[in-house]
Structure formats: structure tokens, C-alpha cells
Design a protein around this motif. Structure first.
Motif, PDB file in Angstrom:
ATOM      1  N   HIS A  98      -5.256   9.735  -1.940  1.00 55.82           N
ATOM      2  CA  HIS A  98      -3.378   9.345  -1.202  1.00 55.82           C
ATOM      3  C   HIS A  98      -3.253   7.618  -0.918  1.00 55.82           C
ATOM      4  O   HIS A  98      -2.832   7.712   0.272  1.00 55.82           O
ATOM      5  N   ARG A  99      -4.101   7.033  -1.827  1.00 52.33           N
ATOM      6  CA  ARG A  99      -3.641   5.428  -0.919  1.00 52.33           C
ATOM      7  C   ARG A  99      -3.918   4.829  -2.290  1.00 52.33           C
ATOM      8  O   ARG A  99      -5.063   4.772  -3.533  1.00 52.33           O
ATOM      9  N   ALA A 100      -2.760   3.772  -2.812  1.00 58.05           N
ATOM     10  CA  ALA A 100      -2.888   3.313  -3.897  1.00 58.05           C
ATOM     11  C   ALA A 100      -2.385   1.446  -3.307  1.00 58.05           C
ATOM     12  O   ALA A 100      -1.402   1.252  -2.844  1.00 58.05           O
ATOM     13  N   ASP A 101      -2.827   0.193  -3.311  1.00 51.62           N
ATOM     14  CA  ASP A 101      -2.885  -0.341  -3.356  1.00 51.62           C
ATOM     15  C   ASP A 101      -2.437  -1.628  -4.233  1.00 51.62           C
ATOM     16  O   ASP A 101      -2.584  -1.126  -5.625  1.00 51.62           O
ATOM     17  N   SER A 127       4.473   6.233  -7.195  1.00 54.50           N
ATOM     18  CA  SER A 127       5.380   5.188  -6.368  1.00 54.50           C
ATOM     19  C   SER A 127       4.224   3.917  -7.138  1.00 54.50           C
ATOM     20  O   SER A 127       5.303   3.076  -7.188  1.00 54.50           O
ATOM     21  N   ALA A 128       3.070   3.555  -6.876  1.00 53.74           N
ATOM     22  CA  ALA A 128       2.864   3.011  -7.061  1.00 53.74           C
ATOM     23  C   ALA A 128       2.658   2.172  -7.917  1.00 53.74           C
ATOM     24  O   ALA A 128       2.752   0.757  -8.950  1.00 53.74           O
ATOM     25  N   TYR A 175      -7.016   2.020  -6.080  1.00 54.94           N
ATOM     26  CA  TYR A 175      -7.230   3.273  -4.853  1.00 54.94           C
ATOM     27  C   TYR A 175      -8.540   2.920  -4.214  1.00 54.94           C
ATOM     28  O   TYR A 175      -9.615   3.627  -4.378  1.00 54.94           O
ATOM     29  N   THR A 177       0.639  -0.753   0.200  1.00 55.01           N
ATOM     30  CA  THR A 177       0.145  -0.228  -0.257  1.00 55.01           C
ATOM     31  C   THR A 177       0.944   0.834  -0.087  1.00 55.01           C
ATOM     32  O   THR A 177       1.913   0.828   0.919  1.00 55.01           O
ATOM     33  N   LEU A 178       1.027   1.848  -1.175  1.00 56.31           N
ATOM     34  CA  LEU A 178       1.742   3.544  -1.204  1.00 56.31           C
ATOM     35  C   LEU A 178       0.642   3.763  -0.869  1.00 56.31           C
ATOM     36  O   LEU A 178      -0.895   3.913  -1.182  1.00 56.31           O
ATOM     37  N   SER A 179       1.421   5.177  -0.630  1.00 61.13           N
ATOM     38  CA  SER A 179       0.659   6.841  -0.946  1.00 61.13           C
ATOM     39  C   SER A 179       0.831   7.792  -1.864  1.00 61.13           C
ATOM     40  O   SER A 179      -0.232   8.118  -2.447  1.00 61.13           O
ATOM     41  N   ARG A 180       0.968   7.464  -2.608  1.00 58.74           N
ATOM     42  CA  ARG A 180       1.257   7.738  -4.050  1.00 58.74           C
ATOM     43  C   ARG A 180       1.017   6.978  -5.502  1.00 58.74           C
ATOM     44  O   ARG A 180       1.348   5.778  -5.448  1.00 58.74           O
ATOM     45  N   LYS A 181       0.248   7.932  -6.051  1.00 63.54           N
ATOM     46  CA  LYS A 181      -0.096   6.801  -7.101  1.00 63.54           C
ATOM     47  C   LYS A 181       1.346   6.354  -8.448  1.00 63.54           C
ATOM     48  O   LYS A 181       1.723   5.066  -8.953  1.00 63.54           O
TER      49      LYS A 181
END
Length: 108
Positions: free
Chosen positions: A84-87, A61-62, A80, A55-59
Motif C-alpha cells: 500500500h505504498r508507491a514511490d 494513483s501512482a 513499491y 509517495t502515494l498509497s495506491r498503485k
């Protein structure tokens, strides 16, 4: 011959109209209600066939992690669930390798 309703005769028509609208609203709510009860989705570590590995906070980064996984031959997708969250999700058979790669992943 007019109906004598006393001194409140001007409220009879609108009162009847409001009662009829109320009954109609209740009937339509009942008639078009869903026959299945609403089920609230509970958070789970596993979503159907896919398993969350990061789980990342930036798209961005994901997307970068997804590219790293793709280079390693691991199929993945993004979800999403909140702002501000991307799995990052993968198939269960690739989860251990994907977690290992995600652990060493640095977006820099």
C-alpha cells in the motif's frame, strides 16, 4: 570383540553422529558465509540517480501521476517499498518540475 561402554552403550553411536553433524554444520556455515558484511539499507530521500518526488498509497494513483509526468515530458518510474505504498521517482534535473506537477495532481 564388542566395546564395553557400560550401561549407556546404546547412546554412543547416536552421540557420535550428533557431534559429527554439529561440527559439519558449523564448518559449512563458515565455508559458505558471505565474505562481505550485510549492510542494512537506510531510507534516503535519494536513491542512486533517481529522486523521490511523491509517495502515494495506491498503485493506480501512482500510475496516473506517472502518466501526468510523462505528458509533461518527464521520465519517471515507480517503486513499491511496502504494501500500500508507491514511490514515484524521477531524475534530479526534473525533480523540481515533477514536484510542482505532483503538488497539483489530484486523482479523481
Amino acid at each position: 570383540m564388542p566395546i564395553d561402554a557400560g550401561s549407556l552403550h546404546f547412546l554412543v553411536g547416536p552421540g557420535i553422529a550428533l557431534v559429527v553433524l554439529g561440527i559439519l554444520a558449523v564448518f559449512l556455515r563458515w565455508a559458505f558465509a558471505s565474505s562481505t558484511p550485510k549492510v542494512t539499507r537506510r531510507p534516503a530521500a535519494e536513491d542512486g540517480l533517481l529522486t523521490r518526488v511523491a509517495t502515494l498509497s495506491r498503485k493506480e494513483s501512482a500510475l496516473a501521476l506517472r502518466a501526468v509526468l510523462s505528458d509533461a515530458g518527464i521520465r519517471s518510474t515507480l517503486r513499491y517499498p511496502a504494501p500500500h505504498r508507491a514511490d514515484v521517482l524521477v531524475f534530479p534535473e526534473d525533480a523540481a518540475r515533477a514536484r510542482q506537477l505532483a503538488g497539483t495532481f489530484t486523482n479523481g
